[in-house]
Write a protein that holds these residues in place. Structure first.
Motif, PDB file in Angstrom:
ATOM      1  N   UNK A   1      31.302  77.260  16.467  1.00  0.00           N
ATOM      2  CA  UNK A   1      31.860  77.359  15.119  1.00  0.00           C
ATOM      3  C   UNK A   1      33.367  77.264  15.263  1.00  0.00           C
ATOM      4  N   UNK A   2      33.922  76.227  14.682  1.00  0.00           N
ATOM      5  CA  UNK A   2      35.361  75.976  14.829  1.00  0.00           C
ATOM      6  C   UNK A   2      36.071  76.321  13.526  1.00  0.00           C
ATOM      7  N   UNK A   3      37.035  77.234  13.629  1.00  0.00           N
ATOM      8  CA  UNK A   3      37.847  77.590  12.466  1.00  0.00           C
ATOM      9  C   UNK A   3      39.288  77.181  12.727  1.00  0.00           C
ATOM     10  N   UNK A   4      39.890  76.513  11.744  1.00  0.00           N
ATOM     11  CA  UNK A   4      41.294  76.127  11.810  1.00  0.00           C
ATOM     12  C   UNK A   4      41.993  76.623  10.551  1.00  0.00           C
ATOM     13  N   UNK A   5      43.267  76.955  10.634  1.00  0.00           N
ATOM     14  CA  UNK A   5      44.002  77.391   9.442  1.00  0.00           C
ATOM     15  C   UNK A   5      43.836  76.385   8.299  1.00  0.00           C
ATOM     16  N   UNK A   6      43.551  76.905   7.126  1.00  0.00           N
ATOM     17  CA  UNK A   6      43.315  76.044   5.958  1.00  0.00           C
ATOM     18  C   UNK A   6      41.852  75.831   5.654  1.00  0.00           C
TER      19      UNK A   6
END
Length: 522
Positions: A93-98
């Motif tokens: 699960x990849x989370x990036x700002x925005x």
């Protein structure tokens, strides 16, 4: 009646509140990966609104509190993907700002039957209230639909099961609701996937042997005329099922199974569902199979070594797959079989889970059909109050596609359970005919007078020596006495707690309040 019309009014992306969170990569575990091939879980919560409800403010509060809740549950705002550069096919699960969650506001023009009813309704009318997940591996989507004709709000939540199980997703929902209502939220989630060990290399095994889309077709299907209905079992009805199961076990000379309220409910629903399926298939000129399968999820958090925290955000469940062959029999015999098999399946899944052969077992039973369970009464979905009252109805819409039974605590009654069933019209009619807890055939009433609330039964093995002394009170519930060579039993309660032969004899009294019953001697 006008054709139902859903109008999308607005769609925005809700991001976690506060300063930007750092980029994160959260690996999937072997508990997570095998859910990738299954459709997402879709829930719809129906709320009644006050006539003077301020809709713009209500919707604004929902969005703002969702943003706050996502700060703690930020993985749900991310996307699932193949991990770049991994030696084998790994997902994370990849989370990036925005990154954020799509929040849709809609209006539903519908003047048909109440969608929040327990009665059979068209799945197509309800399914529009649950949002679709956008492409690109999104994990969560929310839709708030205004039901103007009935002054209501339908809150639809769609979640990819690979992100977390029901315990994790409902912890998120309770956090969101408490934040919106200004109440104290639950404990924050634990996100550390390192808590899940994989000493047997199960992830790679599951990833290589996941159910294919062709195999999934036998499990995931949705006829165009599919219906959805809810059946409730009160505390008294659940007790009667337990008593019937225990009594039948004693008659067989067996040790009664560990029959909790959930096991009793699931055993009863399994029997009804199997017989409904059999009736429908026989009418169509088919159905020769006698073996039937049942699957329910077992939470392994507390059984793991070391134990996994209760607030762990991820999957930590495994199926208990049960098989039975006698569910076509009427009465307590099939109930005993179903409940005993389910209880044994749970015990086995806890004590000795067969992780290494799980995928093979699923593929083995899938072609013949498996009745599975979605939800749990432990999730307390009817306590989700966002500040405008508790839901009047909760639906797991996705069971219409997966064929599962949706289980929850009973929202209308203080005790009991409710079961959501989705079947085609013929199957639903057959299920409704059989979905009434009945005692074994020997105790089935053969004549009844509604006016006097008297019930006449016959049982060839009744003898005078089985009857207590005249006018004797048993547990302050039953009064037995002979009059004109006729045994009369008076019930003064709707719940019998004794496990005596007399209770089993009078199991049909469970549903009758302060009635008299006469049982003739053979």
């Amino acid at each position: 009646m006008a054709f139902p019309c859903l109008r999308i009014l607005d769609t925005t992306t809700v991001t976690p509140s506060g300063p930007a969170l750092p980029q994160s990569s959260i690996p999937l575990t072997f508990y997570d990966v095998w859910w990738l091939g299954f459709p997402p879980v879709q829930r719809v919560f129906f709320y009644r609104l006050a006539p003077d409800a301020d809709l713009p403010r209500l919707l604004s509060n929902l969005k703002g509190s969702l943003s706050t809740a996502l700060r703690a549950f930020f993985p749900l705002a991310g996307n699932v993907r193949l991990t770049p550069g991994a030696a084998s096919a790994r997902h994370d699960i990849f989370y990036a700002p925005g990154d954020g969650v799509p929040f849709t506001v809609a209006e539903y023009e519908y003047d048909g039957a109440d969608l929040a009813s327990h009665e059979p309704r068209q799945v197509a009318d309800i399914a529009q209230l649950a949002p679709r997940l956008p492409g690109g591996g999104a994990l969560l989507a929310v839709q708030a639909t205004v039901l103007r004709q009935r002054r209501g709000l339908a809150l639809g939540v769609t979640l990819q099961h690979a992100a977390c199980d029901g315990a994790g997703s409902t912890n998120f929902l309770h956090t969101w609701a408490a934040t919106c209502a200004g109440a104290e939220p639950p404990a924050p989630p634990v996100i550390d996937r390192a808590l899940i060990g994989d000493h047997q290399g199960l992830y790679d095994h599951y990833a290589k042997n996941m159910i294919s889309s062709k195999e999934l077709e036998s499990v995931v299907k949705l006829p165009t005329d599919q219906l959805m209905a809810t059946f409730t079992l009160s505390g008294d009805q659940l007790q009667s099922i337990k008593d019937a199961v225990a009594g039948q076990a004693v008659r067989r000379g067996q040790q009664p199974p560990r029959c909790s309220s959930l096991v009793a409910a699931l055993g009863f629903i399994w029997c009804c569902h199997f017989r409904a399926k059999a009736r429908s298939a026989v009418k169509a000129g088919g159905f020769g199979a006698e073996t039937t399968h049942f699957s329910l999820a077992v939470d392994h958090r507390r059984w793991s070594k070391p134990p996994v925290p209760a607030t762990y955000l991820g999957n930590c469940i495994g199926p208990a797959i049960c098989t039975a062959q006698e569910l076509a029999l009427a009465g307590a015999s099939s109930l005993l079989t179903a409940c005993a098999v389910i209880a044994a399946g749970i015990e086995k899944a806890v004590a000795a889970p067969e992780w290494g052969t799980l995928m093979e077992r699923i593929k083995e039973v899938a072609p013949t059909g498996v009745l599975s369970v979605a939800g749990s009464p432990r999730f307390l979905v009817y306590s989700l109050d966002f500040g405008f009252g508790r839901p009047v109805k909760v639906e797991i819409v996705s069971v219409a596609r997966t064929g599962a039974v949706a289980v929850a605590e009973c929202g209308a009654m203080g005790t009991g359970l409710e079961m959501g069933i989705s079947l085609p019209p013929a199957g639903m009619k057959a299920f409704q005919r059989g979905a009434s807890p009945m005692p074994s055939r020997a105790y089935r009433p053969i004549n009844a007078s509604k006016r006097s609330k008297s019930l006449i039964c016959r049982r060839t093995s009744i003898h005078r020596r089985m009857v207590p002394t005249p006018t004797r009170m048993l547990n302050n519930h039953l009064i037995f006495f002979f009059e004109n060579n006729m045994l009369t039993v008076k019930c003064t309660t709707t719940r019998l707690e004794s496990s005596s032969e007399y209770q089993y004899l009078c199991i049909t009294l469970i549903y009758l309040d302060k009635c008299s019953v006469k049982i003739g001697q053979a």
